[in-house]
Design a protein around this motif. Structure first.
Motif, PDB file in Angstrom:
ATOM      1  N   SER A 161       0.748  -1.246  -0.188  1.00 20.37           N
ATOM      2  CA  SER A 161      -0.102   0.131  -0.229  1.00 20.37           C
ATOM      3  C   SER A 161       1.161   1.816  -0.092  1.00 20.37           C
ATOM      4  O   SER A 161       2.508   1.631   0.276  1.00 20.37           O
ATOM      5  CB  SER A 161      -0.919   0.263   0.840  1.00 20.37           C
ATOM      6  OG  SER A 161      -0.497   0.311   2.343  1.00 20.37           O
ATOM      7  N   SER A 162       0.415   2.118  -0.852  1.00 21.16           N
ATOM      8  CA  SER A 162       1.218   3.774  -0.619  1.00 21.16           C
ATOM      9  C   SER A 162       1.009   4.043   0.674  1.00 21.16           C
ATOM     10  O   SER A 162       2.815   4.777   1.245  1.00 21.16           O
ATOM     11  CB  SER A 162      -0.185   4.740  -1.762  1.00 21.16           C
ATOM     12  OG  SER A 162      -0.748   4.720  -1.315  1.00 21.16           O
ATOM     13  N   ALA A 163       0.757   4.014   2.155  1.00 24.13           N
ATOM     14  CA  ALA A 163       0.421   4.476   2.783  1.00 24.13           C
ATOM     15  C   ALA A 163       1.537   3.739   3.732  1.00 24.13           C
ATOM     16  O   ALA A 163       2.725   3.970   4.539  1.00 24.13           O
ATOM     17  CB  ALA A 163      -0.981   3.877   3.480  1.00 24.13           C
ATOM     18  N   SER A 164       1.884   2.267   3.545  1.00 19.91           N
ATOM     19  CA  SER A 164       3.454   1.445   4.149  1.00 19.91           C
ATOM     20  C   SER A 164       4.382   1.790   3.562  1.00 19.91           C
ATOM     21  O   SER A 164       5.156   2.455   4.401  1.00 19.91           O
ATOM     22  CB  SER A 164       2.389   0.122   4.713  1.00 19.91           C
ATOM     23  OG  SER A 164       2.785  -0.286   3.349  1.00 19.91           O
ATOM     24  N   THR A 165       4.373   1.984   1.756  1.00 19.34           N
ATOM     25  CA  THR A 165       5.491   2.517   1.613  1.00 19.34           C
ATOM     26  C   THR A 165       5.915   3.432   1.942  1.00 19.34           C
ATOM     27  O   THR A 165       7.509   3.805   2.042  1.00 19.34           O
ATOM     28  CB  THR A 165       5.416   2.242  -0.302  1.00 19.34           C
ATOM     29  OG1 THR A 165       4.767   1.500  -0.553  1.00 19.34           O
ATOM     30  CG2 THR A 165       6.702   3.075  -1.192  1.00 19.34           C
ATOM     31  N   ALA A 166       4.863   5.005   2.016  1.00 20.13           N
ATOM     32  CA  ALA A 166       5.707   6.473   2.088  1.00 20.13           C
ATOM     33  C   ALA A 166       6.615   5.698   3.851  1.00 20.13           C
ATOM     34  O   ALA A 166       7.284   6.213   4.483  1.00 20.13           O
ATOM     35  CB  ALA A 166       4.323   6.910   2.449  1.00 20.13           C
ATOM     36  N   ARG A 167       5.964   5.410   4.541  1.00 26.13           N
ATOM     37  CA  ARG A 167       5.908   5.045   6.637  1.00 26.13           C
ATOM     38  C   ARG A 167       7.742   4.374   6.529  1.00 26.13           C
ATOM     39  O   ARG A 167       8.260   5.119   7.048  1.00 26.13           O
ATOM     40  CB  ARG A 167       5.773   4.358   7.530  1.00 26.13           C
ATOM     41  CG  ARG A 167       3.783   5.056   7.649  1.00 26.13           C
ATOM     42  CD  ARG A 167       3.657   4.092   8.700  1.00 26.13           C
ATOM     43  NE  ARG A 167       2.964   2.814   8.756  1.00 26.13           N
ATOM     44  CZ  ARG A 167       2.091   2.598   8.014  1.00 26.13           C
ATOM     45  NH1 ARG A 167       1.036   3.743   7.566  1.00 26.13           N
ATOM     46  NH2 ARG A 167       1.999   1.140   8.096  1.00 26.13           N
ATOM     47  N   TYR A 168       8.036   3.537   5.330  1.00 30.14           N
ATOM     48  CA  TYR A 168       8.911   2.806   4.937  1.00 30.14           C
ATOM     49  C   TYR A 168      10.443   3.537   4.651  1.00 30.14           C
ATOM     50  O   TYR A 168      11.414   3.667   4.884  1.00 30.14           O
ATOM     51  CB  TYR A 168       8.747   1.655   4.182  1.00 30.14           C
ATOM     52  CG  TYR A 168      10.463   1.101   3.819  1.00 30.14           C
ATOM     53  CD1 TYR A 168      11.417   0.418   4.048  1.00 30.14           C
ATOM     54  CD2 TYR A 168      10.762   1.147   2.079  1.00 30.14           C
ATOM     55  CE1 TYR A 168      12.141  -0.232   4.098  1.00 30.14           C
ATOM     56  CE2 TYR A 168      12.590   0.871   1.636  1.00 30.14           C
ATOM     57  CZ  TYR A 168      12.614   0.717   2.663  1.00 30.14           C
ATOM     58  OH  TYR A 168      13.995   0.250   1.969  1.00 30.14           O
ATOM     59  N   GLN A 169       9.343   4.341   3.151  1.00 29.75           N
ATOM     60  CA  GLN A 169      10.287   4.878   2.726  1.00 29.75           C
ATOM     61  C   GLN A 169      11.056   6.278   3.841  1.00 29.75           C
ATOM     62  O   GLN A 169      11.953   6.908   4.074  1.00 29.75           O
ATOM     63  CB  GLN A 169       9.894   5.979   1.852  1.00 29.75           C
ATOM     64  CG  GLN A 169      10.441   4.905   0.280  1.00 29.75           C
ATOM     65  CD  GLN A 169       9.301   5.506  -0.146  1.00 29.75           C
ATOM     66  OE1 GLN A 169       8.708   6.187  -0.930  1.00 29.75           O
ATOM     67  NE2 GLN A 169       9.585   4.488  -1.868  1.00 29.75           N
TER      68      GLN A 169
END
Ligand SMILES: [Zn+2]
Ligand SMILES: [Zn+2]
Length: 243
Positions: A101-109
């Motif tokens: 998901s874009s939310a989890s990818t954003a948190r990872y980055q």
């Protein structure tokens, strides 16, 4: 070799040099796998355990060691203070989820972007506080108070106090510990094993709150760096990246 070793030498103080060497060894050691059981490869955990050994009040047994010498209590996410998922290096907040998901990818980055500054901040705090502990004749209150946690938190972990919204008025120890665990270290996802792991370590923290020290050090370092970045971004970008 950390900078304080050299300041100790300039100062000509044998004790400082000894502390510096010990800390240097910890930092050096932290880059390699543990050699013996009951020795953590996380620098702040090693330093913490050593402090309590020196106080002749060892907390090592309370850390939940496996037969292979892995410390169950401090399985930190590489990016923050939360628990990493079993066999993984990141927590559920920072790992990219199954759906990517874009939310989890954003948190990872976002976590990856903060990592270098987070680690520098953590190392600086660790060095400063261990040194202060020795300069003050191993006064345990420097590390963690027996009582009066709220005042300690506001003074030494101000970003944590701010984050969990306890600054406005004093809290007594037990509700404060419960509240911090609830806000900083509670798993709300669906994985039963992860929830059980969190519950087990949180029970240990409640029994012996001093065990929270490495976690609170990491949280303070991370929040300090995150807040600094937020200020620099003017508050807009973090809304997009979910930091
Ligand atoms: Zn001196
Ligand atoms: Zn994390």
């Amino acid at each position: 070799m950390p900078a304080y070793v050299f300041s100790g030498r300039e100062h000509g103080c044998a004790e400082l040099i000894a502390i510096g060497s010990a800390m240097g060894a910890i930092f050096e050691f932290s880059r390699h796998p543990p050699r013996s059981p009951q020795y953590s490869d996380v620098a702040e955990v090693s330093a913490f355990l050593q402090v309590y050994d020196q106080l002749r009040s060892p907390l090592r047994e309370a850390c939940g060691w496996t037969e292979t010498g892995v410390c169950e209590l401090y399985q930190f996410c590489a990016y923050c203070w939360r628990r990493s998922a079993a066999g993984k290096s990141l927590c559920d907040h920072h790992a990219v989820d199954g759906e990517r998901s874009s939310a989890s990818t954003a948190r990872y980055q976002a976590g990856r972007r903060l990592l270098g500054a987070f680690e520098r901040q953590r190392d600086a705090m660790l060095t400063r506080e261990i040194l202060e502990f020795h300069e003050r004749d191993m006064e345990v209150g420097v590390i963690f108070p027996d009582q009066g946690l709220w005042a300690w938190l506001c003074e030494r972990r101000p970003h944590v106090a701010e984050e969990v919204q306890v600054r406005a008025a004093p809290w007594s120890d037990e509700p404060l510990i419960d509240h911090m665990i609830g806000r900083l270290h509670t798993y709300k996802g669906p994985a039963l094993t992860t929830r059980q792991a969190y519950d087990a370590v949180n029970a240990r923290f409640r029994r012996q709150p001093a065990l929270l020290w490495p976690l609170l050090l990491r949280a303070e370092a991370w929040l300090a760096v995150r807040n600094q970045r937020r200020a620099n971004w003017g508050g807009r970008r973090n809304q997009l990246t979910g930091v």
